[in-house]
Design a protein around this motif. Structure first.
Motif, PDB file in Angstrom:
ATOM      1  N   VAL A 239       0.791   6.446   5.235  1.00 14.03           N
ATOM      2  CA  VAL A 239       2.189   6.001   5.212  1.00 14.03           C
ATOM      3  C   VAL A 239       2.926   6.534   6.439  1.00 14.03           C
ATOM      4  N   LYS A 240       2.693   7.793   6.791  1.00 17.89           N
ATOM      5  CA  LYS A 240       3.326   8.357   7.991  1.00 17.89           C
ATOM      6  C   LYS A 240       2.902   7.592   9.241  1.00 17.89           C
ATOM      7  N   GLU A 241       1.620   7.237   9.337  1.00 12.71           N
ATOM      8  CA  GLU A 241       1.128   6.466  10.484  1.00 12.71           C
ATOM      9  C   GLU A 241       1.820   5.105  10.572  1.00 12.71           C
ATOM     10  N   LEU A 242       1.958   4.452   9.422  1.00 11.87           N
ATOM     11  CA  LEU A 242       2.580   3.134   9.394  1.00 11.87           C
ATOM     12  C   LEU A 242       4.049   3.207   9.806  1.00 11.87           C
ATOM     13  N   ILE A 243       4.737   4.228   9.339  1.00  6.99           N
ATOM     14  CA  ILE A 243       6.149   4.379   9.681  1.00  6.99           C
ATOM     15  C   ILE A 243       6.311   4.630  11.179  1.00  6.99           C
ATOM     16  N   ALA A 244       5.390   5.393  11.750  1.00  7.53           N
ATOM     17  CA  ALA A 244       5.448   5.691  13.184  1.00  7.53           C
ATOM     18  C   ALA A 244       5.296   4.427  14.031  1.00  7.53           C
ATOM     19  N   GLU A 245       4.624   3.413  13.499  1.00  9.53           N
ATOM     20  CA  GLU A 245       4.454   2.159  14.231  1.00  9.53           C
ATOM     21  C   GLU A 245       5.793   1.462  14.466  1.00  9.53           C
ATOM     22  N   GLY A 246       6.702   1.591  13.515  1.00  9.62           N
ATOM     23  CA  GLY A 246       8.056   1.102  13.708  1.00  9.62           C
ATOM     24  C   GLY A 246       8.341  -0.357  13.413  1.00  9.62           C
ATOM     25  N   ASN A 247       7.356  -1.200  13.189  1.00  4.73           N
ATOM     26  CA  ASN A 247       7.629  -2.612  12.925  1.00  4.73           C
ATOM     27  C   ASN A 247       7.397  -2.980  11.456  1.00  4.73           C
ATOM     28  N   ILE A 248       7.541  -2.006  10.581  1.00  4.66           N
ATOM     29  CA  ILE A 248       7.295  -2.215   9.154  1.00  4.66           C
ATOM     30  C   ILE A 248       8.603  -2.538   8.452  1.00  4.66           C
ATOM     31  N   ARG A 249       8.604  -3.566   7.636  1.00 11.25           N
ATOM     32  CA  ARG A 249       9.781  -3.954   6.866  1.00 11.25           C
ATOM     33  C   ARG A 249       9.755  -3.315   5.476  1.00 11.25           C
ATOM     34  N   LYS A 250       8.572  -3.291   4.841  1.00  7.30           N
ATOM     35  CA  LYS A 250       8.476  -2.800   3.465  1.00  7.30           C
ATOM     36  C   LYS A 250       7.070  -2.287   3.221  1.00  7.30           C
ATOM     37  N   ILE A 251       6.967  -1.207   2.426  1.00  4.25           N
ATOM     38  CA  ILE A 251       5.668  -0.665   2.011  1.00  4.25           C
ATOM     39  C   ILE A 251       5.628  -0.653   0.495  1.00  4.25           C
ATOM     40  N   THR A 252       4.539  -1.159  -0.064  1.00  6.25           N
ATOM     41  CA  THR A 252       4.326  -1.159  -1.505  1.00  6.25           C
ATOM     42  C   THR A 252       3.017  -0.429  -1.780  1.00  6.25           C
ATOM     43  N   ILE A 253       3.033   0.462  -2.762  1.00  7.98           N
ATOM     44  CA  ILE A 253       1.825   1.189  -3.158  1.00  7.98           C
ATOM     45  C   ILE A 253       1.433   0.692  -4.546  1.00  7.98           C
ATOM     46  N   ALA A 254       0.172   0.280  -4.676  1.00 10.57           N
ATOM     47  CA  ALA A 254      -0.336  -0.263  -5.938  1.00 10.57           C
ATOM     48  C   ALA A 254      -1.610   0.476  -6.332  1.00 10.57           C
ATOM     49  N   ASP A 255      -1.871   0.547  -7.645  1.00 11.75           N
ATOM     50  CA  ASP A 255      -3.116   1.168  -8.098  1.00 11.75           C
ATOM     51  C   ASP A 255      -4.268   0.189  -7.904  1.00 11.75           C
ATOM     52  N   LYS A 256      -5.481   0.620  -8.254  1.00 21.37           N
ATOM     53  CA  LYS A 256      -6.654  -0.224  -7.978  1.00 21.37           C
ATOM     54  C   LYS A 256      -6.672  -1.517  -8.780  1.00 21.37           C
ATOM     55  N   GLU A 257      -5.895  -1.590  -9.863  1.00 18.87           N
ATOM     56  CA  GLU A 257      -5.788  -2.831 -10.629  1.00 18.87           C
ATOM     57  C   GLU A 257      -4.722  -3.765 -10.066  1.00 18.87           C
ATOM     58  N   GLY A 258      -3.976  -3.295  -9.069  1.00 19.06           N
ATOM     59  CA  GLY A 258      -2.942  -4.108  -8.456  1.00 19.06           C
ATOM     60  C   GLY A 258      -1.549  -3.893  -9.016  1.00 19.06           C
ATOM     61  N   LYS A 259      -1.395  -2.965  -9.968  1.00 13.99           N
ATOM     62  CA  LYS A 259      -0.083  -2.675 -10.551  1.00 13.99           C
ATOM     63  C   LYS A 259       0.751  -1.890  -9.536  1.00 13.99           C
ATOM     64  N   GLU A 260       1.963  -2.391  -9.269  1.00 15.11           N
ATOM     65  CA  GLU A 260       2.847  -1.735  -8.303  1.00 15.11           C
ATOM     66  C   GLU A 260       3.325  -0.392  -8.841  1.00 15.11           C
TER      67      GLU A 260
END
Length: 86
Positions: A18-39
């Protein structure tokens, strides 16, 4: 139009990614889901999110990471400004 990417990883690598993605700077939204796909968590990233405002979000991500094994990060990216629009 935004593009979406999905990364599958284990909980111990969640905060780092997540820190790496934020450092990229072009991210609008991050969603974290479990292995079954539940948000489990979803948060928008705006240009103004930095430092102290983002610290509680990272703490929550760390808590989730400690509880889950495999998870997915779904990333919505801003469109490239260099790409010509039809």
């Amino acid at each position: 139009m935004t593009t979406k990417e999905t990364f599958t990883l284990h909980g111990e690598n969640l905060v780092k990614k997540v820190k790496e993605l934020i450092a990229e700077g072009n991210i609008r939204k991050i969603t974290i889901a479990d292995k079954e796909g539940k948000e489990l968590m979803s948060f928008p990233l705006t240009i103004g999110i930095v430092g102290a405002i983002f610290a509680p979000i990272l703490a929550a991500i760390g808590a989730i990471a400690a509880l889950i094994g495999e998870c997915s990060i779904i990333v919505e990216r801003e469109p490239d400004e260099e790409t010509p629009k039809p």
